[in-house]
Write a protein that holds these residues in place. Structure first.
Motif: not given
Length: 149
Positions: A20-32
């Motif tokens: 879940p941590l990886q998913a959250g970080i990847n979601g933030q990276v996708a947004k950026h």
């Protein structure tokens, strides 16, 4: 049931906690980056560099002959990882970490039930039982309860 070293329970637990941590970080990276696939590419690129370093340090580079001997379906594993990472980066921010992980867990357990029952993909054969089906149904019920929120 044979005795299993404690760290064989701890390592998967820690790896699972990273999902879940990886998913959250990847979601933030996708947004950026304004790109889900760009975020997935970055994730795999960093992971690839890390694995190259480990393989080189361990001097465990597979031979060309060993790579040629793989079946076509052996090569699909990286694609499955791409689907997981891209799906988590896309769906995670939209449905939340808990529901995302519950759905991933339900999918993992459903596939694991089949893999064990048929002994596919190198797993030890272990027949489906009422207890295993009940466990899977409890996870599915958990997904429903989380969704109702």
């Amino acid at each position: 049931m044979p005795v299993v070293a404690w760290w064989l329970f701890v390592l998967p637990f820690i790896a699972g906690a990273f999902l879940p941590l990886q998913a959250g970080i990847n979601g933030q990276v996708a947004k950026h980056l304004n790109s889900v696939m760009g975020a997935a590419l970055l994730s795999f690129a960093i992971g690839t560099v890390a694995l190259i370093c480990v393989v080189l340090i361990q001097r465990d580079v597979p031979s060309l002959q060993a790579l040629k001997s793989l079946n076509w379906w052996h090569w699909t594993t990286g694609l499955m990882g791409c689907v997981l990472i891209a799906t988590a980066a896309f769906a995670g921010p939209r449905i939340g970490a808990l529901l995302l992980m519950a759905l991933i867990l339900a999918g993992q357990l459903a596939m694991a039930l089949l893999l064990d029952h048929f002994g596919w993909a190198g797993f030890r054969q272990s027949s489906i039982s009422i207890g295993k089906i009940a466990g899977l149904l409890l996870v599915v019920a958990g997904v429903w309860m989380i969704r109702r929120g």
